[in-house]
Every structure is written in C-alpha cells, then in structure tokens.
Design a protein around this motif. Structure first.
Motif, PDB file in Angstrom:
ATOM      1  N   GLY A  70       0.819  -0.884  -0.247  1.00 17.76           N
ATOM      2  CA  GLY A  70       0.050   0.224  -0.030  1.00 17.76           C
ATOM      3  C   GLY A  70       1.279   0.964  -0.116  1.00 17.76           C
ATOM      4  O   GLY A  70       1.999   1.198   1.001  1.00 17.76           O
ATOM      5  N   ALA A  71       0.689   2.541  -0.632  1.00 21.70           N
ATOM      6  CA  ALA A  71       0.952   3.315  -0.661  1.00 21.70           C
ATOM      7  C   ALA A  71       0.466   4.897  -1.309  1.00 21.70           C
ATOM      8  O   ALA A  71      -0.282   4.738  -1.477  1.00 21.70           O
ATOM      9  CB  ALA A  71       2.327   3.538  -1.846  1.00 21.70           C
ATOM     10  N   ALA A  72       1.022   5.528  -0.463  1.00 19.92           N
ATOM     11  CA  ALA A  72       0.338   6.843  -0.036  1.00 19.92           C
ATOM     12  C   ALA A  72       1.112   7.965  -0.806  1.00 19.92           C
ATOM     13  O   ALA A  72       2.045   8.384   0.157  1.00 19.92           O
ATOM     14  CB  ALA A  72      -0.377   7.293   1.525  1.00 19.92           C
ATOM     15  N   PHE A  73       0.347   8.374  -1.835  1.00 23.86           N
ATOM     16  CA  PHE A  73       1.014   9.787  -2.411  1.00 23.86           C
ATOM     17  C   PHE A  73       1.015  10.971  -2.356  1.00 23.86           C
ATOM     18  O   PHE A  73       0.012  11.034  -2.773  1.00 23.86           O
ATOM     19  CB  PHE A  73       1.444   9.522  -4.366  1.00 23.86           C
ATOM     20  CG  PHE A  73       2.921   8.275  -4.954  1.00 23.86           C
ATOM     21  CD1 PHE A  73       3.760   8.561  -4.888  1.00 23.86           C
ATOM     22  CD2 PHE A  73       2.199   7.002  -4.531  1.00 23.86           C
ATOM     23  CE1 PHE A  73       4.331   7.194  -5.123  1.00 23.86           C
ATOM     24  CE2 PHE A  73       3.006   6.097  -4.842  1.00 23.86           C
ATOM     25  CZ  PHE A  73       4.122   5.561  -5.663  1.00 23.86           C
ATOM     26  N   ARG A  74       1.278  11.750  -1.539  1.00 27.36           N
ATOM     27  CA  ARG A  74       0.703  13.487  -1.765  1.00 27.36           C
ATOM     28  C   ARG A  74       2.580  13.882  -2.248  1.00 27.36           C
ATOM     29  O   ARG A  74       3.304  14.799  -1.438  1.00 27.36           O
ATOM     30  CB  ARG A  74       0.649  13.617   0.171  1.00 27.36           C
ATOM     31  CG  ARG A  74      -0.262  12.461   1.086  1.00 27.36           C
ATOM     32  CD  ARG A  74      -1.512  12.577   0.155  1.00 27.36           C
ATOM     33  NE  ARG A  74      -2.151  11.250   0.932  1.00 27.36           N
ATOM     34  CZ  ARG A  74      -2.941  10.220   0.439  1.00 27.36           C
ATOM     35  NH1 ARG A  74      -2.244  10.193  -0.807  1.00 27.36           N
ATOM     36  NH2 ARG A  74      -2.995   9.726   1.124  1.00 27.36           N
ATOM     37  N   LEU A  75       1.585  14.464  -3.101  1.00 19.74           N
ATOM     38  CA  LEU A  75       2.199  15.071  -4.455  1.00 19.74           C
ATOM     39  C   LEU A  75       2.176  16.582  -4.272  1.00 19.74           C
ATOM     40  O   LEU A  75       0.815  16.953  -4.731  1.00 19.74           O
ATOM     41  CB  LEU A  75       2.384  14.303  -6.025  1.00 19.74           C
ATOM     42  CG  LEU A  75       2.543  13.091  -5.021  1.00 19.74           C
ATOM     43  CD1 LEU A  75       2.307  12.767  -6.984  1.00 19.74           C
ATOM     44  CD2 LEU A  75       4.221  12.897  -4.904  1.00 19.74           C
ATOM     45  N   ALA A  76       2.956  17.127  -4.292  1.00 23.16           N
ATOM     46  CA  ALA A  76       3.065  19.250  -4.489  1.00 23.16           C
ATOM     47  C   ALA A  76       2.162  19.407  -5.938  1.00 23.16           C
ATOM     48  O   ALA A  76       3.564  18.371  -6.486  1.00 23.16           O
ATOM     49  CB  ALA A  76       3.930  19.955  -4.049  1.00 23.16           C
ATOM     50  N   GLY A  77       1.443  20.447  -6.645  1.00 22.94           N
ATOM     51  CA  GLY A  77       1.523  20.052  -8.073  1.00 22.94           C
ATOM     52  C   GLY A  77       0.149  19.136  -8.513  1.00 22.94           C
ATOM     53  O   GLY A  77      -0.239  18.971  -9.722  1.00 22.94           O
ATOM     54  N   VAL A  78      -0.315  18.515  -6.958  1.00 22.92           N
ATOM     55  CA  VAL A  78      -1.641  17.700  -8.066  1.00 22.92           C
ATOM     56  C   VAL A  78      -2.430  18.766  -7.319  1.00 22.92           C
ATOM     57  O   VAL A  78      -3.202  18.291  -6.401  1.00 22.92           O
ATOM     58  CB  VAL A  78      -1.641  16.040  -7.259  1.00 22.92           C
ATOM     59  CG1 VAL A  78      -2.816  15.620  -7.390  1.00 22.92           C
ATOM     60  CG2 VAL A  78      -0.354  15.326  -7.299  1.00 22.92           C
ATOM     61  N   ASP A  79      -3.005  19.280  -8.502  1.00 21.93           N
ATOM     62  CA  ASP A  79      -3.990  20.718  -8.265  1.00 21.93           C
ATOM     63  C   ASP A  79      -5.085  20.486  -9.253  1.00 21.93           C
ATOM     64  O   ASP A  79      -5.888  20.633  -9.293  1.00 21.93           O
ATOM     65  CB  ASP A  79      -3.281  21.421  -8.377  1.00 21.93           C
ATOM     66  CG  ASP A  79      -2.375  22.295  -8.103  1.00 21.93           C
ATOM     67  OD1 ASP A  79      -2.442  21.998  -6.942  1.00 21.93           O
ATOM     68  OD2 ASP A  79      -1.492  22.996  -8.324  1.00 21.93           O
ATOM     69  N   TRP A  80      -5.151  19.663 -10.149  1.00 21.70           N
ATOM     70  CA  TRP A  80      -5.920  19.843 -11.560  1.00 21.70           C
ATOM     71  C   TRP A  80      -5.979  17.741 -11.778  1.00 21.70           C
ATOM     72  O   TRP A  80      -5.663  16.834 -11.161  1.00 21.70           O
ATOM     73  CB  TRP A  80      -6.478  20.300 -12.468  1.00 21.70           C
ATOM     74  CG  TRP A  80      -5.798  22.390 -12.186  1.00 21.70           C
ATOM     75  CD1 TRP A  80      -4.752  22.035 -12.553  1.00 21.70           C
ATOM     76  CD2 TRP A  80      -7.074  22.562 -11.790  1.00 21.70           C
ATOM     77  NE1 TRP A  80      -4.676  23.835 -12.503  1.00 21.70           N
ATOM     78  CE2 TRP A  80      -6.209  23.899 -11.336  1.00 21.70           C
ATOM     79  CE3 TRP A  80      -8.561  22.851 -11.373  1.00 21.70           C
ATOM     80  CZ2 TRP A  80      -7.059  25.279 -10.925  1.00 21.70           C
ATOM     81  CZ3 TRP A  80      -8.884  23.671 -11.219  1.00 21.70           C
ATOM     82  CH2 TRP A  80      -7.723  24.541 -10.719  1.00 21.70           C
ATOM     83  N   PRO A  81      -7.297  17.376 -12.304  1.00 18.32           N
ATOM     84  CA  PRO A  81      -7.274  16.205 -12.715  1.00 18.32           C
ATOM     85  C   PRO A  81      -6.528  15.519 -13.256  1.00 18.32           C
ATOM     86  O   PRO A  81      -5.893  14.070 -13.271  1.00 18.32           O
ATOM     87  CB  PRO A  81      -9.172  16.342 -13.575  1.00 18.32           C
ATOM     88  CG  PRO A  81      -9.719  17.337 -12.706  1.00 18.32           C
ATOM     89  CD  PRO A  81      -8.692  17.823 -12.681  1.00 18.32           C
ATOM     90  N   GLU A  82      -6.195  16.591 -14.638  1.00 16.40           N
ATOM     91  CA  GLU A  82      -5.233  16.221 -15.775  1.00 16.40           C
ATOM     92  C   GLU A  82      -3.849  16.011 -14.813  1.00 16.40           C
ATOM     93  O   GLU A  82      -2.876  14.904 -14.716  1.00 16.40           O
ATOM     94  CB  GLU A  82      -4.704  16.788 -17.342  1.00 16.40           C
ATOM     95  CG  GLU A  82      -4.605  18.953 -16.337  1.00 16.40           C
ATOM     96  CD  GLU A  82      -5.431  20.183 -15.923  1.00 16.40           C
ATOM     97  OE1 GLU A  82      -5.014  20.479 -16.138  1.00 16.40           O
ATOM     98  OE2 GLU A  82      -6.763  18.680 -15.349  1.00 16.40           O
ATOM     99  N   ASP A  83      -3.499  16.146 -13.948  1.00 22.16           N
ATOM    100  CA  ASP A  83      -2.310  16.260 -12.649  1.00 22.16           C
ATOM    101  C   ASP A  83      -2.217  14.951 -11.967  1.00 22.16           C
ATOM    102  O   ASP A  83      -0.743  13.944 -12.002  1.00 22.16           O
ATOM    103  CB  ASP A  83      -1.874  17.812 -11.594  1.00 22.16           C
ATOM    104  CG  ASP A  83      -2.354  18.331 -12.634  1.00 22.16           C
ATOM    105  OD1 ASP A  83      -1.644  18.551 -12.806  1.00 22.16           O
ATOM    106  OD2 ASP A  83      -3.038  20.107 -12.034  1.00 22.16           O
ATOM    107  N   ARG A  84      -3.060  14.476 -11.634  1.00 25.41           N
ATOM    108  CA  ARG A  84      -3.396  13.275 -10.851  1.00 25.41           C
ATOM    109  C   ARG A  84      -3.517  12.553 -12.257  1.00 25.41           C
ATOM    110  O   ARG A  84      -2.732  11.043 -11.180  1.00 25.41           O
ATOM    111  CB  ARG A  84      -5.113  13.184 -10.372  1.00 25.41           C
ATOM    112  CG  ARG A  84      -5.168  12.092  -9.366  1.00 25.41           C
ATOM    113  CD  ARG A  84      -6.707  12.065  -8.195  1.00 25.41           C
ATOM    114  NE  ARG A  84      -6.519  10.787  -7.433  1.00 25.41           N
ATOM    115  CZ  ARG A  84      -7.879  10.811  -6.911  1.00 25.41           C
ATOM    116  NH1 ARG A  84      -8.205  11.583  -6.207  1.00 25.41           N
ATOM    117  NH2 ARG A  84      -7.797   9.331  -6.261  1.00 25.41           N
TER     118      ARG A  84
END
Length: 331
Positions: A70-84
C-alpha cells in the motif's frame, strides 16, 4: 520480507519517502529534490526525484517494490484532474496499490489519526487541505489568491520597503533589516537583486528573509506586525473555506486543525498566534493541533489507514519512535 507500506511527501524544497511495516516501525527513509511537476525542470524530472526518494528508502529497508502492499503519494502540484492522471500513469506499473493526492493532505493524520480534519501547512509556500466526515476532499491548490508562507511574508515585506523607499508607504524597520539580512547596503540593491533579468534571487533565497520579518514584528514594528497578522488572517480564512467545502462545520462538533510547516512551527511563531486568533471566526469548533510528526509520516499513516490497518496509539508511538533524525527533514 513482511508487507511494507510507503508514504511519500513531495514538495519543491525536497521529496521524502518512508517505508514502514504494519506495526508502524519505519524500516527505511529516503529523500531527493523537487517532486512538484509544476516546480521541477519538467514533469519527468519530478517523477525521477520521487522515484529516487522511494528507491533510497527501499534500499535502506533492504526491500523491493514488490514488498509494498500500500502506498500514499502526497504530491505538490496535484492540483487538477490532469495532474493526478499524469501521476496515475507514471506510477501505475510500479505501485498498483496506491492513492494520489495533493501534498496538503499529508499532514492531516499527523494530528488527527482518523484522517478527518484540516491541515494548514505554511512552509516556503502554503498548502491547505481537508477531509470531511463523509470522505469529501478539498484542497486550496490554485484557489489561493494570497501569497502565504515564507514567500508571502517575504513578498509583502519587499512591497513595504519599496513603498517606503518611494515615500508611498509607512517607514519601517524592515528597510534596514531586509538588505542587512542579505548583506546588501540599500533597498535599491535589494530591489535589483530580487528583480533583475540575470542572477536574480531564487524563491528559496527570497523566502529566507521570513524569519527577519517575524522577528521585526516581534520587536513591535507596526508594518511588520500588520504583515504577520494578515498572514494569519489569510490562513484562517482558507481553512474556513476548507471546512465548509467538506462539511466539517455542518455537524456542529469539534473540528481538528493541524498546523505544520516551518512558519507555523517556529518557536513562538507570531504567524501561528495570529492564525489561531482568527480561526474560531472561520472554523467554529476548531481544535488546533501542532503536528508532532513531519508530513511524510502522515503520508505513511495514510498508507496504513487506507490499507485497513487500525491506527492505534501503539502504531503511532512506534512510527514516531523510529523516525529518521531531525536533520533528515530539514531543508
């Protein structure tokens, strides 16, 4: 090797990764550079940094990607659906069991193990995120219309000294303090360095004067005091938006608000004091928590919680007790 869980916190200053077992014991830690697809030289560079931090953590743990359940990625720059979507594609073949969210969410479990509440992070910049009782999510992302965090303090101080220099603003002790901090002799030199076409100050260099601004406010300078108070007001205002958008205030109960980041966690932080003074007006029932854990630990707790692991006191104590040294988290 027993099943392992991965937490990643990627920002502009650094990317950190922790690998822990089901009991919360940290087996490996790794760090690298900018993991923000908006801030790195390109999105591929951000992915490379995130993977480098993970590989370092796995190497220290003597583990491989196959050991991660299991992994949780908490990433700056995941601001819009296309970023995710970009990150989903980048990670799909490597970590099939994962969640991907903005880095603002990482800190919630650092003060609220349930994962329900608000995180207010003010470091180089600011990130605010919330998870409601029904799972609703909201993060500030590009909705923030005020410069906050160390860069916010710096930009407002820079504006103040320039206006004072032109006779368009109040005199302030920042006029002497800011150039002196950078080894410069005048506001004119400071203005040139901050704005020139070649060799201009970087964002981290500009943010470096934040402590000068808060120290000048603590000494009673009215202009610096107002800058600090405005910072606290902005942070509390956006926390209120987060609470309303996720249904945290509709039930009328207590709302956990986790404070993190160098600006809010500094000893006797005047920005934290100003924010806490404003918070009740924007988040009724707010219960502030100063995070005892770094955000990447919150990401690891997210990975455990999302994997069905009960986040008991024993798990939290074990995670805290096996954290890397403080120097690992410094930027």
């Amino acid at each position: 090797m027993s099943a392992l869980y991965l937490g990643v916190d990627a920002g502009n200053s650094k990317t950190a990764a922790l690998v822990c077992d089901v009991a919360g014991t940290i087996a490996g830690a790794g760090r690298s550079g900018c993991g923000d697809i908006y801030g790195a030289a390109g999105p591929e560079a951000a992915v490379a940094e995130v993977l480098a931090a993970i590989d370092a953590a796995l190497a220290q743990a003597g583990a491989s990607r196959a050991d991660i359940v299991g992994a949780a990625f908490r990433l700056a720059g995941v601001d819009w659906p296309e970023d995710r979507a970009y990150w989903e594609n980048a990670l799909a073949g490597r970590y099939p069991s994962r969640s991907i969210l903005n880095d603002g969410y990482a800190a919630i479990r650092c003060g609220e193990p349930s994962g329900v509440g608000i995180a207010v992070a003010a470091g180089t910049a600011a990130a605010i995120a919330a998870r409601g009782p029904d799972g609703a999510l909201w993060d500030m992302g590009w909705w923030g219309q005020h410069a906050m965090g160390a860069l916010g303090l710096a930009s407002e101080a820079f504006r103040a000294v320039n206006l004072a220099e032109l006779g368009l603003g109040r005199e302030t002790a920042l006029t002497a303090a800011l150039p002196a901090h950078y080894g410069l002799s005048s506001v004119a030199e400071l203005n040139h360095w901050f704005t020139r076409r070649e060799g201009a100050a970087t964002h981290p260099q500009k943010a470096g004067c934040a402590r000068v601004v808060t120290a000048t406010a603590a000494a009673g300078d009215p202009v610096a005091v107002e800058i600090v108070r405005a910072q606290g007001r902005h942070l509390a205002t956006y926390a209120g938006v987060a609470a309303r958008r996720t249904g945290l205030t509709s039930a009328g109960g207590a709302v956990g608000v986790v404070l993190t980041g160098s600006v809010l966690m500094a000893d006797a932080s005047p920005v934290a004091e100003a924010m806490l003074a404003e918070l009740p007006a924007h988040v009724p029932g707010a219960v502030p928590h100063r995070s005892a854990l770094p955000p990447v630990a919150g990401a690891a707790l997210d990975a455990l919680g999302e994997g069905g692991v009960p986040l008991t006191g024993a798990v939290l104590d074990r995670l805290m007790g096996t954290l890397p040294p403080k120097a690992f988290f410094e930027t």
